[in-house]
Scaffold this motif. Structure first.
Motif, short mmCIF file in Angstrom:
data_model
loop_
_atom_site.label_atom_id
_atom_site.label_comp_id
_atom_site.label_asym_id
_atom_site.label_seq_id
_atom_site.Cartn_x
_atom_site.Cartn_y
_atom_site.Cartn_z
N UNK A 64 0.84 -1.20 0.00
CA UNK A 64 0.00 0.00 0.00
C UNK A 64 0.88 1.25 0.00
N UNK A 65 0.38 2.31 -0.61
CA UNK A 65 1.18 3.52 -0.77
C UNK A 65 0.84 4.64 0.19
N UNK A 66 -0.41 4.77 0.58
CA UNK A 66 -0.77 5.87 1.47
C UNK A 66 -0.81 5.39 2.92
N UNK A 67 -0.71 6.33 3.83
CA UNK A 67 -0.82 6.00 5.26
C UNK A 67 -2.13 5.29 5.52
N UNK A 68 -3.20 5.78 4.90
CA UNK A 68 -4.52 5.19 5.14
C UNK A 68 -4.58 3.76 4.63
N UNK A 69 -4.00 3.49 3.47
CA UNK A 69 -3.99 2.12 2.93
C UNK A 69 -3.13 1.20 3.79
N UNK A 70 -2.01 1.70 4.29
CA UNK A 70 -1.17 0.89 5.16
C UNK A 70 -1.88 0.58 6.47
N UNK A 71 -2.57 1.59 7.00
CA UNK A 71 -3.30 1.37 8.26
C UNK A 71 -4.42 0.34 8.09
N UNK A 72 -5.03 0.29 6.91
CA UNK A 72 -6.07 -0.72 6.66
C UNK A 72 -5.52 -2.13 6.89
N UNK A 73 -4.23 -2.31 6.59
CA UNK A 73 -3.61 -3.62 6.74
C UNK A 73 -3.18 -3.88 8.18
N UNK A 74 -2.51 -2.93 8.80
CA UNK A 74 -1.93 -3.17 10.13
C UNK A 74 -2.87 -2.83 11.29
N UNK A 75 -3.93 -2.10 11.02
CA UNK A 75 -4.86 -1.70 12.08
C UNK A 75 -6.30 -1.75 11.58
#
Length: 150
Positions: A65-76
């Motif tokens: 994922x490229x955005x903070x929001x997309x990364x957070x969808x995965x880890x949180x």
């Protein structure tokens, strides 16, 4: 807000990002313009999200994922509602950055500020729990569930 003792266990980078998020919240609270308040509130949420990523790590993979929001969808994934809310405001912040200062109303700016304050509080609680010495290690098998020492 969490006590200083609760955030003492956080990695330095995460702690710094939380401090930057707090500074953005203060800037938002003292902003007289709606567009400015919204931008600072949105940036506070981004910095808070980055603080969580500093602890939980960035997801990898073939196409990470490229955005903070997309990364957070995965880890949180437990933050899905917050992620959706702030990801939805990214285009509005982009419009403001492009000079469209009339793109945000007073009501929307105030809503974003209140949401960012609540989001940062929730992130701080998650980070404190993650940093707790008694917190279970992610991915570790729970104790006492039929595991035997050999």
């Amino acid at each position: 807000m969490a006590t200083a003792a609760g955030t003492d266990l956080l990695p330095t980078r995460s702690h710094e990002l939380l401090q930057r998020a707090d500074a953005e919240l203060v800037a938002a609270q003292f902003s007289s313009e709606a567009w400015e308040r919204f931008s600072h509130a949105h940036l506070a949420a981004l910095r808070g999200g980055a603080a969580l990523l500093a602890v939980r790590g960035r997801p990898g993979g073939r196409r990470p994922p490229r955005t903070v929001w997309d990364m957070l969808r995965v880890v949180a994934p437990e933050l899905a509602d917050w992620i959706d809310y702030f990801a939805g405001g990214a285009s509005l912040r982009s419009a403001i950055e492009a000079g469209r200062f009339d793109a945000v109303s007073e009501a929307r700016a105030e809503q974003a500020l209140c949401a960012a304050e609540d989001f940062i509080d929730e992130l701080r609680a998650l980070l404190t729990a993650d940093a707790s010495p008694t917190a279970p290690v992610r991915g570790a098998a729970p104790r006492g569930l039929g595991l035997r020492a050999s």
